[in-house]
Structure formats: structure tokens, C-alpha cells
Design an enzyme around this catalytic site. Structure first.
Site, short mmCIF file in Angstrom:
data_model
loop_
_atom_site.label_atom_id
_atom_site.label_comp_id
_atom_site.label_asym_id
_atom_site.label_seq_id
_atom_site.Cartn_x
_atom_site.Cartn_y
_atom_site.Cartn_z
N ASP A 499 6.91 -37.98 -33.30
CA ASP A 499 7.59 -39.27 -33.47
C ASP A 499 8.47 -39.47 -32.23
OD1 ASP A 499 8.90 -41.54 -34.76
OD2 ASP A 499 10.58 -40.15 -35.03
N TYR A 500 8.90 -40.71 -31.97
CA TYR A 500 9.68 -40.94 -30.76
C TYR A 500 11.20 -41.00 -31.05
CZ TYR A 500 11.22 -42.77 -26.30
OH TYR A 500 11.87 -42.90 -25.12
#
Ligand code: GDG
Length: 742
Positions: A499-500
Site C-alpha cells: 500500500d502507499y
């Protein structure tokens, strides 16, 4: 340090009082409820009660006293007169006591008192640290020692610490007035369990912790670093059986008869408190005066016995209170007395317990009407003493006890007119109603007595510690990190879903401020440069931004939770089955809320809309998000959409779009022997759930997750990825590490 699990009770005062008789030291054991309840603990084995013995002693006397007390499992912390002035009389009683009882205008903010408070808290902490070991349980009591939990935590990180506050915890708006509010909160947050009397105190504390220290909570659990602190309500009580048998005692019955004679067998109203402005003594007298004015027919038929236990009457505020109280008592007695009757019998002293019990037993009505009180035990003692179930309790809604004793007549002590009418009502209450109410309250108090309170608190502490330990095994430590690095090393075909926001970069108040920094780009480059690796960034962000920030790297990207995706070197593709016809309607609802919520912003993506509130005033954002959610619920359900609650964002998108479903596309296409997924957001749970058995799933931040492991911050994520990349380069090294890790 001593070994073996022990319980250490810590409070300002020890449960003994040191007195001098003819120059000789004498010890008087406390009969208070707390000492009785905790007696079952501190007297056992090697357990200990640490506290101030309450007397100014010479050095020679101190040694003897320490020796005498140790036989009773008591350990003294000696204080100098200056320390007592600053820490106890000063900061505890002139700062914390008035403020926590909602008397901000009586509150002194004196840096010298604060200095003294810190110094004495350190003294207590040192005494604990000297005798505690990491297996022990330390239970610290009350507002005089708010800094101690953190001080002990720093010295013995693994020790189990409970804190119980016996006075109210005020609303954030009041608490924030103290210049040292942050230090006090951090002090308390060193504990594993923080207990208060009522749910209101709990929510005030959590709200203050959120706003002042910026810590987040899930229900009543506050996350402090990698530790979860539980804040809960433990309403204190009394030794019910003791008060019941006291009431039946022959001595009490004799006193009861004497009391009845004293008041000519009139109806008896009692009030019992220590001299303190929080107790509502003046307003109670006003209400009684008004009652006598409005009900002349009852003059001569009712008597009030007012018992006020002396307290600090050399301090100006207390001296004033005493003068005002005396003035009012004389005014009422002067105005209404007749030759054979006096409306108030006033006693400014302490009564022996048999006389106290007789007062409870003889009373037709008890007035327990503080302006503010943590719990108030007099109300419960009155109930326990009513063996014949006759009698009425008038109880202030500002006392913690009012939350449990709902069959009492509950009043607002500031509403003197209503209060006076409730006295009339109580005196005229039919016997069967008195019995019904009393019986219900007796059931409550007998079930939840002081022993039950001690057990509940200790059980909670044990439970929280066990939970923390279970969590600890899921926290990624050196040995787990090594195991991950090794299985990475052995993997020939690896896939890593990352995920960022919140996972690779920390949250940024500006949506477009979370640009990847050079070290991150470098890390992702290295990770994806390995021909055995496939790196997939799984984000909820729009694909244009992700493309701009990460599109040049040899990684695959899932954007908008899976509405868009891109294989490295190919074009962006979107799911064909999606439509965006719903957006206009949802946008206009979101916009109504954005317009009246400063700091809120709408993010429009191809197939979803997100309402961001990270920049909105703390608390207001959550409130608006709840309103908006409620408002959109039916719209969303009718249109095959889904409403997602993320970290300070709510997002509406097609129900069929989620990161898990998107990730499956990769997992179904090829076989991998190393699968890893890291995420911080509720939307990442969908990814964790579709991962195959044996996958390494890691949740960043809060600890409620389907993931196998936890990390705290994005820096830790980066460190782990780096460690994987730099994992051993020879099989021998890997074997060596594997051996060490197991
Ligand atoms: C803190 C919080 C919370 C009173 N007069 C006589 C006498 N008493 C005894 C009563 C009762 C006690 O004093 C007072 O009860 P509180 O509830 O006010 O207790 P505190 O310790 O003062 O106050 C309070 C409490 O802690 C417990 O957590 O409820 O809100 O402020 O037990 O019986 N006892 C004797 N003679 C008297 O004249 N023997």
C-alpha cells in the site's frame, strides 16, 4: 530487585496513621473501605503497600518506623515539610483537586507546586523501582501520583501498571487549562489500565488524550507506541457486609435510640461530609431553608443532623466556607427554632463508626448532594445500613454514585427550589415505595462491593497484560525480521503488495503532499530490480497521481482500490464493468458537508469519490463523517455502491471494487513461493484476506487486523524492505541466520 510475581499497591497515604503518644510512636490502622478492600492483596506473601506514613519524623525514628511497617507489608516514603507543602497541599489540593471538581476559579497554577509535585512523584517512582521487578503488578492510586506510571514504565518497561483515580476526570475544556496537562496525561499513559469511577470520566480522559497528545483510540483503547492502554470505568464501593452487621450491632442500636431521643422522635434528615466546597454544603442548607419556608406545617416535625468532618480550615477557601456554613446554620436555627425544637443539629467533628452507623440507621432521609464527587461512599454506606429498608436517599446527579443508584431521588444541587421540593417528597414517600427503591439499591451495592471492585480491576490488568503479550508475538521483532529475510532469500518467485499512504510514506495533511522521497524511490527501484521480484503498489489514490509519482519505476500498480491497474511497461487499464453515473448525486451530498466543514475536501477519481477530513478540527471531522455516512447510507445501498471508512477519509465506490479482488488477478495468473502484503488502512484488510496460506501479511499502525504481523510506522516498513533486499548473499549465511532465529 526481588524475584517472583508480587503486587505493589501505591498511594499517597499508607493505610496506617502514625501518632505520637507521650513522645512514643504509635500506629493506628485505617478502617477505610480502600484499606479493607486492598487488605486482601497487600497483606499476602511478599506484596507491599508503598505510601507516605503521614508524620514528620526524625532520621532516627525513620529507621525504626521502616522496620515496624515492613512487618505489616508496608513501605514508607518519607516527605519533608517543604515537599508536603508543594506536592500535597499545593499541587494536589490547590491545583488538581479544585480543577478536577470543576472549580477553575479556585485553582492555583504555581510553578513551585509543580516542581514539588514532580519531585515527590519521582520519589514514589524510585521507591517502586527499587522493589519491583518486571513480573510484578503495580497498582497506583489517585491524583497525587499521576506522573508515577510513566516514570516506572521507563525504568521497567515490561511491568504491569494499573492506575485508579478516585476523583473525577474533568472535561477536556477544563483539563486543558492546566499548563502541565500534557505531562500529566503522558504520566498516566505509562499505565496499562487507567480506571475511573464513571463512563463520563473515561470519555473525558480519552478525549483529552486525543486532543492534547494526538493519540488515537479504538473504543476505550488508546494506542501508545506499540502498547495498548485500556481506559475503563470501575465504580468503587464499600464493604457491604461490614456496614450491614454494624447496623445490627447492639452498640449501634443503643446510639440509634439516643439519637431519636435527641430529636424528639421527629423525622430525621442527615448529611455527612468532609468540609469541602465540592460537597455542596451551602446549597444544601439553602434548600433546607427553602423547604422550611415553603412547608410551615412540617416545622417542629423534622430535624436535620449535619455532620461535617473538619478539613484544612486554616486554608482561606476552607475557612471562608466554614464561616459561611456556620452563618447559615445560625441563620436557619435562629429564624425557625422554637423553645422545644431546633431545625439543625450541627456537629463539626468526626464521629466514631458506631455513631455514624446509628445516624445512617435512624435517618428517614439522607442528603448526599455534592456539587461534584468522584463516587461518594456515604450514599452507599447509608444504603447498606438500612436493614429495615426504610429511608430515602436524595442524591446529586454530580456524584459518581448517581450512575448506579438510579432508584435514589436524583437532584441537581444547583436547582435549590427543586431540591427543597424533593425533601418534601422524600419525607412523604409511602413506605412500600421506600422499600422497593431501597431493596433495588441494596441489590446493586451488595453485588458490586469493594471486593468485587478490587477483583474487577486486577482481572482487567491481567487480561490486558495477556493481550499485550499475545500482540507482542505478532510485533515484528529481530527474530521475525530475520525469518522474513530468510524466506525472502529462498524465494525464487516473489510477489510483494505494498500500500502507499501510511505504509510507504507517512500521512500528510495535504493530499498531494505525500510525494515519494528519494530514499523511497531508490528502495522501490532496488526491490523491483531483482528479476525474482514482482512489486505491486496497491493504492486507493487516483491513477494519474500514481502514474506521475511511480509510473517510471519497474512496478505494477493498482489504483483506486482496483478500478484501475497497470502492469509494468503496459498502459493503464480500467475495469470494463464499472460505471460512474452515480457520481453526480453523491458528489452533491458530499459537497453540502464540505461547504459547512472548514478543512474538508472532496477527491474525485474515475470510479469513486472520497471525502477527506484530515485537516478538519479534531472531533468535528468525525462528527461530520458520521452524519455524512448516515445521510448517504440509503443512496449507496440502492446503487450497488459501498461506503468505506479509511483513516480520516470516507470513500464511496462500486461494491465490486476492492484491493483484494484486484490483487487476486496477480495471484491467479502465476504461482509464487514468497507472497507478502503490507498495508495500514481498513481497505488493506481485503488484500490480507485473499493472500494464500503462508503469505507474510503485515499491518502498519493499529493492531486490529487480519494480518499476521504488525509494524508501527512507515519507517519500520522501509527498514524491513531494506533488510530483505540486503538479506544474506550466501546460502551458508542464510543457514546461520536461520539457526540463530530459531
Ligand atoms: C475520594 C473521592 C470517592 C465521614 N465522616 C465520618 C466518617 N466518614 C467516612 C465515610 C466514608 C468516607 O469518610 C467518605 O467517603 P468519600 O466517598 O467521600 O471518600 P474520600 O476518600 O473522602 O474521597 C470520592 C472516594 O475517594 C473513593 O474512591 O468516593 O468521590 O473524593 O467512608 O463513612 N467516618 C467516621 N467518622 C466520621 O465522622 N468514622
Amino acid at each position: 530487585m526481588t524475584s517472583g510475581k508480587r503486587v505493589l499497591i501505591v498511594s499517597n497515604r499508607l493505610p496506617v496513621k502514625i501518632t505520637r503518644k507521650d513522645g512514643e510512636i504509635a500506629y493506628q490502622t485505617s478502617e477505610g473501605g480502600l484499606a479493607t478492600g486492598l487488605g486482601s492483596i497487600y497483606k499476602q506473601g511478599n506484596n507491599l503497600w508503598i505510601g507516605w506514613p503521614g508524620a514528620d519524623l526524625t532520621d532516627a525514628e525513620k529507621a525504626g518506623v521502616t522496620q515496624d511497617l515492613s512487618v505489616q507489608n508496608l513501605f514508607p516514603v518519607f516527605l519533608t515539610q517543604q515537599e508536603i507543602n508543594d506536592y500535597y497541599e499545593g499541587f494536589s489540593n490547590e491545583t488538581l483537586w479544585p480543577l478536577f471538581h470543576y472549580f477553575p476559579t479556585y485553582t492555583e497554577y504555581n510553578p513551585q507546586y509543580w516542581e514539588g509535585y514532580q519531585k515527590v512523584n519521582r520519589k514514589f517512582a524510585d521507591a517502586i523501582i527499587k522493589s519491583a521487578s518486571k513480573e510484578d503488578v503495580v497498582w497506583i492510586h489517585d491524583y497525587q501520583l499521576m506522573l508515577v506510571p510513566q516514570m516506572v514504565r521507563e525504568a521497567i518497561p515490561e511491568v504491569s501498571i494499573g492506575f485508579f483515580q478516585h476523583i473525577p476526570f474533568p472535561s477536556y475544556e477544563v483539563f486543558r487549562l492546566i499548563p502541565w496537562r500534557k505531562e500529566l496525561l503522558n504520566g498516566l499513559l505509562g499505565a496499562d489500565v487507567i480506571g475511573f469511577h464513571t463512563y463520563d470520566d473515561v470519555r473525558h480522559f480519552i478525549s483529552a488524550a486525543n486532543r492534547i497528545t494526538g493519540l488515537n483510540n479504538v473504543a476505550n483503547e488508546v494506542g501508545v507506541d506499540s502498547r495498548t492502554v485500556v481506559v475503563d470505568a470501575f465504580p468503587i464501593s464499600i464493604d457491604y457486609k461490614k456496614y450491614r452487621s454494624l447496623a445490627e450491632d447492639a452498640n449501634t442500636r443503643r446510639n440509634e435510640r439516643k439519637l431519636r431521643q435527641l430529636i424528639n422522635h421527629n423525622k430525621l434528615i442527615i448529611s455527612i461530609d468532609r468540609l469541602d466546597y465540592s460537597k455542596g454544603i451551602i446549597d444544601r442548607l439553602r434548600a433546607y431553608q427553602l423547604f422550611l419556608e415553603n412547608h410551615p406545617e412540617l416545622r417542629g416535625k423534622v430535624s436535620m443532623i449535619q455532620l461535617v468532618v473538619p478539613s484544612r480550615d486554616n486554608v482561606p477557601k476552607y475557612k471562608e466556607l466554614k464561616e459561611e456554613m456556620n452563618r447559615m446554620v445560625s441563620e436557619i436555627n435562629g429564624r425557625f427554632s422554637t423553645l422545644g425544637w431546633q431545625p439543625i443539629q450541627h456537629f463539626y467533628r468526626s464521629f466514631p463508626i458506631h455513631l455514624l452507623s446509628a445516624l445512617y440507621k435512624a435517618a428517614d432521609v439522607a442528603l448526599v448532594t455534592p456539587m461534584r464527587d468522584g463516587m461518594n461512599l456515604v450514599s452507599k454506606e447509608f444504603i447498606a445500613s438500612k436493614t429495615d429498608q426504610h429511608g430515602v436517599l436524595i442524591l446529586s446527579e454530580m456524584a459518581g454514585a448517581s450512575r448506579e443508584l438510579s432508584e435514589a431521588i436524583i437532584i441537581n444541587p444547583n436547582d435549590v427550589w427543586d431540591f427543597s421540593e424533593k425533601i418534601f417528597l422524600a419525607l412523604n414517600m409511602p413506605e412500600d415505595e421506600q422499600r422497593r427503591r431501597m431493596s433495588a439499591m441494596q441489590q446493586t451495592v451488595s453485588r458490586f462491593d469493594i471486593f468485587n471492585w478490587v477483583k474487577n480491576f486486577m482481572d482487567k490488568l491481567t487480561e490486558v497484560k495477556a493481550q499485550q503479550q499475545a500482540m507482542l508475538t505478532r510485533n515484528i521483532n529481530t527474530s521475525i525480521r530475520q525469518k522474513i529475510a530468510i524466506s525472502y532469500y529462498y524465494g525464487m518467485k516473489r510477489i510483494i503488495f505494498l500500500d502507499y499512504d501510511g505504509t510507504l510514506v507517512p500521512f500528510n495533511k495535504n493530499l498531494l503532499g505525500a510525494v515519494p522521497d528519494e530514499p523511497l524511490l531508490d528502495l522501490l527501484k532496488k526491490l523491483s530490480a531483482d528479476p525474482h521480484n514482482k512489486v505491486v503498489i496497491t493504492s486507493g489514490r487516483d491513477y494519474q497521481t500514481l502514474d506521475k509519482w511511480l509510473g517510471h519505476l519497474p512496478v505494477d500498480i493498482i489504483a483506486e482500490h482496483g478500478a484501475w491497474y497497470k502492469d509494468h511497461g503496459k498502459f493503464w487499464r480500467s475495469r470494463r464493468d464499472l460505471n460512474d453515473a452515480w457520481k453526480q448525486e453523491i458528489y452533491s451530498v458530499m459537497n453540502q458537508y464540505a461547504r459547512r466543514t472548514p478543512g474538508a475536501a472532496i477527491e474525485e477519481k474515475s470510479y469513486s469519490l472520497a471525502w477527506h477530513y484530515r485537516k478538519v478540527e479534531n472531533g468535528l471531522g468525525d462528527l461530520r463523517a458520521q452524519e455524512l455516512t448516515a445521510d448517504m447510507k440509503h443512496l449507496v445501498a440502492d446503487r450497488g455502491l459501498q461506503l468505506l471508512q479509511g483513516d480520516k477519509v470516507i470513500e464511496v465506490k462500486s461494491i465490486s471494487v476492492n484491493k483484494g479482488r484486484a490483487a487476486k488477478r496477480w495471484l491467479e495468473k502465476e504461482e509464487y513461493d514468497f507472497v507478502m502484503a503490507i498495508g495500514d488502512d481498513p481497505t488493506d484488510e481485503d488484500t490480507f484476506k485473499v493472500m494464500p496460506e503462508g503469505a507474510i501479511t503485515i499491518k502498519v499502525g493499529s493492531k486490529i487486523s487480519a494480518a499476521a504481523y504488525f509494524l508501527s510506522t512507515s519507517e519500520e516498513v522501509r527498514a524491513l524492505l531494506l533488510e530483505m533486499i540486503n538479506s544474506p548473499h550466501t546460502v551458508d549465511e542464510a543457514h546461520q541466520l536461520l539457526k540463530e532465529a530459531s
